[in-house]
Motif scaffolding. Structure first.
Motif, mmCIF file in Angstrom:
data_model
loop_
_atom_site.group_PDB
_atom_site.id
_atom_site.type_symbol
_atom_site.label_atom_id
_atom_site.label_comp_id
_atom_site.label_asym_id
_atom_site.label_seq_id
_atom_site.Cartn_x
_atom_site.Cartn_y
_atom_site.Cartn_z
ATOM 1 N N GLN A 106 27.373 46.154 59.300
ATOM 2 C CA GLN A 106 27.411 45.917 57.863
ATOM 3 C C GLN A 106 27.120 47.205 57.087
ATOM 4 O OE1 GLN A 106 24.816 42.701 56.755
ATOM 5 N NE2 GLN A 106 26.120 42.151 55.054
ATOM 6 N N GLY A 107 26.150 47.972 57.561
ATOM 7 C CA GLY A 107 25.776 49.197 56.870
ATOM 8 C C GLY A 107 26.554 50.422 57.289
ATOM 9 N N ARG A 108 27.336 50.294 58.332
ATOM 10 C CA ARG A 108 28.049 51.441 58.896
ATOM 11 C C ARG A 108 28.952 52.161 57.897
ATOM 12 N NH1 ARG A 108 31.238 51.158 64.704
ATOM 13 N NH2 ARG A 108 32.133 53.261 64.697
ATOM 14 N N PRO A 109 29.699 51.469 57.032
ATOM 15 C CA PRO A 109 30.541 52.206 56.081
ATOM 16 C C PRO A 109 29.745 53.140 55.177
ATOM 17 C CG PRO A 109 31.171 49.890 56.144
ATOM 18 C CD PRO A 109 29.887 50.012 56.909
ATOM 19 N N VAL A 110 28.538 52.717 54.786
ATOM 20 C CA VAL A 110 27.693 53.559 53.930
ATOM 21 C C VAL A 110 27.212 54.774 54.704
ATOM 22 C CG1 VAL A 110 25.542 53.662 52.604
ATOM 23 C CG2 VAL A 110 26.989 51.615 52.499
ATOM 24 N N LEU A 111 26.736 54.551 55.924
ATOM 25 C CA LEU A 111 26.264 55.645 56.759
ATOM 26 C C LEU A 111 27.372 56.687 56.958
ATOM 27 C CD1 LEU A 111 24.203 55.205 60.052
ATOM 28 C CD2 LEU A 111 26.008 56.892 59.873
ATOM 29 N N GLU A 112 28.558 56.220 57.284
ATOM 30 C CA GLU A 112 29.648 57.147 57.578
ATOM 31 C C GLU A 112 30.156 57.849 56.323
ATOM 32 O OE1 GLU A 112 32.418 54.868 59.909
ATOM 33 O OE2 GLU A 112 31.131 54.959 61.688
ATOM 34 N N ALA A 113 30.104 57.170 55.185
ATOM 35 C CA ALA A 113 30.489 57.815 53.930
ATOM 36 C C ALA A 113 29.493 58.913 53.565
ATOM 37 C CB ALA A 113 30.576 56.783 52.813
ATOM 38 N N LEU A 114 28.208 58.668 53.801
ATOM 39 C CA LEU A 114 27.189 59.674 53.500
ATOM 40 C C LEU A 114 27.259 60.845 54.470
ATOM 41 C CD1 LEU A 114 24.197 57.338 52.587
ATOM 42 C CD2 LEU A 114 25.561 58.744 51.026
ATOM 43 N N ARG A 115 27.586 60.569 55.709
ATOM 44 C CA ARG A 115 27.780 61.655 56.680
ATOM 45 C C ARG A 115 28.908 62.575 56.217
ATOM 46 N NH1 ARG A 115 25.200 64.335 60.211
ATOM 47 N NH2 ARG A 115 24.900 62.846 61.901
ATOM 48 N N LYS A 116 29.979 61.985 55.722
ATOM 49 C CA LYS A 116 31.112 62.781 55.247
ATOM 50 C C LYS A 116 30.756 63.552 53.981
ATOM 51 C CE LYS A 116 36.016 62.297 54.056
ATOM 52 N NZ LYS A 116 37.144 61.316 53.894
ATOM 53 N N GLU A 117 30.002 62.910 53.088
ATOM 54 C CA GLU A 117 29.644 63.537 51.821
ATOM 55 C C GLU A 117 28.621 64.650 51.993
ATOM 56 O OE1 GLU A 117 29.845 64.223 47.772
ATOM 57 O OE2 GLU A 117 31.095 62.880 48.981
ATOM 58 N N TYR A 118 27.697 64.469 52.954
ATOM 59 C CA TYR A 118 26.625 65.446 53.185
ATOM 60 C C TYR A 118 26.650 65.878 54.658
ATOM 61 C CZ TYR A 118 24.972 63.343 48.817
ATOM 62 O OH TYR A 118 24.878 62.864 47.525
ATOM 63 N N PRO A 119 27.565 66.756 55.026
ATOM 64 C CA PRO A 119 27.740 67.097 56.448
ATOM 65 C C PRO A 119 26.521 67.745 57.105
ATOM 66 C CG PRO A 119 29.041 68.544 55.025
ATOM 67 C CD PRO A 119 28.543 67.441 54.163
ATOM 68 N N GLY A 120 25.648 68.366 56.323
ATOM 69 C CA GLY A 120 24.475 69.002 56.908
ATOM 70 C C GLY A 120 23.273 68.076 57.047
ATOM 71 N N LEU A 121 23.450 66.830 56.687
ATOM 72 C CA LEU A 121 22.364 65.852 56.708
ATOM 73 C C LEU A 121 21.962 65.505 58.136
ATOM 74 C CD1 LEU A 121 20.871 64.057 54.551
ATOM 75 C CD2 LEU A 121 22.602 62.312 55.025
ATOM 76 N N ARG A 122 20.673 65.338 58.373
ATOM 77 C CA ARG A 122 20.183 64.819 59.654
ATOM 78 C C ARG A 122 20.031 63.297 59.498
ATOM 79 N NH1 ARG A 122 17.086 67.765 63.580
ATOM 80 N NH2 ARG A 122 17.904 69.578 62.464
ATOM 81 N N ILE A 123 20.682 62.537 60.361
ATOM 82 C CA ILE A 123 20.673 61.076 60.237
ATOM 83 C C ILE A 123 19.941 60.449 61.414
ATOM 84 C CG2 ILE A 123 22.089 58.986 60.136
ATOM 85 C CD1 ILE A 123 24.226 60.550 58.711
ATOM 86 N N LEU A 124 18.965 59.625 61.085
ATOM 87 C CA LEU A 124 18.223 58.844 62.071
ATOM 88 C C LEU A 124 18.599 57.381 61.907
ATOM 89 C CD1 LEU A 124 15.916 58.358 64.168
ATOM 90 C CD2 LEU A 124 14.367 58.167 62.209
ATOM 91 N N LEU A 125 18.994 56.751 62.996
ATOM 92 C CA LEU A 125 19.346 55.330 62.992
ATOM 93 C C LEU A 125 18.361 54.578 63.883
ATOM 94 C CD1 LEU A 125 21.298 52.917 62.466
ATOM 95 C CD2 LEU A 125 22.637 53.722 64.428
ATOM 96 N N THR A 126 17.700 53.570 63.331
ATOM 97 C CA THR A 126 16.763 52.777 64.120
ATOM 98 C C THR A 126 17.188 51.317 64.141
ATOM 99 O OG1 THR A 126 15.286 52.368 62.218
ATOM 100 C CG2 THR A 126 14.808 54.302 63.598
ATOM 101 N N PHE A 127 16.806 50.651 65.232
ATOM 102 C CA PHE A 127 17.070 49.222 65.412
ATOM 103 C C PHE A 127 15.775 48.494 65.728
ATOM 104 C CE2 PHE A 127 21.256 50.993 66.453
ATOM 105 C CZ PHE A 127 22.105 50.127 65.792
#
Length: 421
Positions: free
Chosen positions: A68-89
């Motif tokens: 459900q949240g994946r489109p937002v995560l991937e859009a932000l990755r594209k918008e901010y390529p230098g961002l460090r992304i942590l995904l937790t479950f």
């Protein structure tokens, strides 16, 4: 410490103890994954966050919330390529399937919500923005982030009167919502309910699942083994089924339903006892793992005994059956088959699921109560005109409800949460 926090901490401790017993004495595999996955996560987390600049932390309860949240995560990755992304479950059913997800720099279980864990986690991660998806509200993490002035948003939220936030004893949890920067909710009812309880920083954005499943339609995934298995045009794909669903489908199938068609069945639970139970209901079925390995030949029923294929699987059916409608939990994700323009059949427990209610009202989905009604639904869908109408309604419903991701990303851009000062 207030009584509410004391009770919350006691509940967290009891939950941990119960899972420990289930993992140890009970031998429950899911509980074992949950417990083992949380053993000393700190070294790997520290290594992953070392030298990070801006950090986006995205948390999902399980696999469904992640998608459900994946489109937002991937859009932000594209918008901010230098961002460090942590995904937790929180759940193994999410982590075990997506632990190698390439869109995040590090994927891990969220340590249990204790004061010490929350402090240590945030000391290491230092997020610039935290995104929680739909239902996850952990008191100590959210309380600590508020104290540290970390920006927090909720996406695809949905709220109902019966939830703890709106009970007389729910003040502690309501305070968490009031402290969030923004709550993006799915519908006007959620907005109104939050507003009357003094929570005003709310935006109706819709459901990001529409964006996710629309991506699936635009970029379909091929499943070669499924293509090899299917030898007929008339295929029913039954996804996220529970025992009650499987019993109804089996009664219809062996009562005359299998003539001239194939069935692909993807159960919600794929543990060995459940797969064995399905094989007793469908004695001539073959398992996907055996078919893919060349250990089973042609068959009319295929049991999917893995996780992660279902969203791509639905496009191979003429009609879809979505499970959960005979149980307390309610219906699973109708949008995955609907995006491919597939008429959907569901059980009777679908109320409180907005997309299900809408598709039923518009005749893109059919509700059945038993095997006889399933037979009638399948027979009705033989009519090309009726089938075409239902298929068009289902596909158009997804197409017309996209856009939540764009609203959320635009807000984050405008607030400059992820922009270096």
């Amino acid at each position: 410490m207030s009584l509410s926090i004391f009770c919350y901490n006691a509940g967290i401790g009891a939950y941990r103890a119960a899972l420990g017993l289930a993992a140890g004495i009970g031998g429950n595999k899911k509980a074992q994954l949950w417990v083992n996955g949380r053993k000393d996560p700190w070294p790997a987390l520290e290594a992953a966050m070392k030298g990070a600049g801006r950090v986006l932390w995205v948390h999902a309860a399980s696999l469904g919330e992640f998608e459900q949240g994946r489109p937002v995560l991937e859009a932000l990755r594209k918008e901010y390529p230098g961002l460090r992304i942590l995904l937790t479950f929180f759940s193994p059913s999410g982590y075990e399937v997506r632990k190698d997800y390439p869109g995040a720099d590090h994927v891990c279980y969220l340590p249990l919500d204790t004061p010490a864990n929350a402090r240590r986690f945030l000391d290491i991660v230092k997020p610039s923005l935290a995104i929680f998806i739909k239902y996850e509200f952990w008191y100590h993490y959210l309380d600590n982030m508020y104290a540290r002035k970390v920006h927090v948003i909720l996406i695809s939220g949905i709220f109902r009167h019966g939830q703890v936030f709106f009970k007389w004893y729910g003040g502690m949890f309501r305070s968490l919502l009031k402290r969030m920067d923004r709550l993006f909710v799915q519908n006007d009812a959620s907005l109104h309910l939050l507003n009357i309880h003094g929570i005003g920083q709310v935006t109706v954005a819709g459901d990001t699942r529409f964006d996710r499943v629309w991506q699936l339609r635009q970029h379909p995934v091929s499943l070669p083994e499924i293509e090899r298995f299917i030898t007929m045009d008339n295929v029913l794909v039954a996804g996220s089924t529970w025992e009650a669903d499987e019993k109804v489908i089996a009664e219809w199938w062996y009562g005359g339903g299998r003539e001239g068609r194939q069935l692909v069945l993807a159960p919600h639970e794929i543990n060995a006892p459940h797969i064995e139970h399905i094989q007793t209901l469908f004695p001539d079925a073959v398992k996907y793992s055996e078919f893919a390995a060349g250990k089973a030949g042609p068959a009319s029923v295929l049991i999917i005994d893995n996780v992660g294929m279902l969203s791509a699987l639905y496009r191979y059916g003429r009609t879809a059956y979505v499970g959960g409608g005979f149980g307390k939990g309610g219906i699973h994700n109708l949008l995955e088959p609907a995006t491919y323009g597939k008429p959907v059949i569901i059980g009777p427990v679908f109320h409180q699921f907005l997309e299900a209610e809408t598709l039923v009202q518009t005749r893109g989905a059919i509700v059945i109560n038993n095997a006889e009604e399933l037979r009638r639904a399948i027979e009705a869908l033989k009519d090309p005109y009726y089938y075409g109408q239902a298929a068009e309604i289902a596909g158009r419903f997804v197409e017309e409800n996209q856009g939540a991701t764009e609203k959320i990303v635009r807000y984050i851009q405008e607030k400059r949460f992820l922009t270096s000062e």
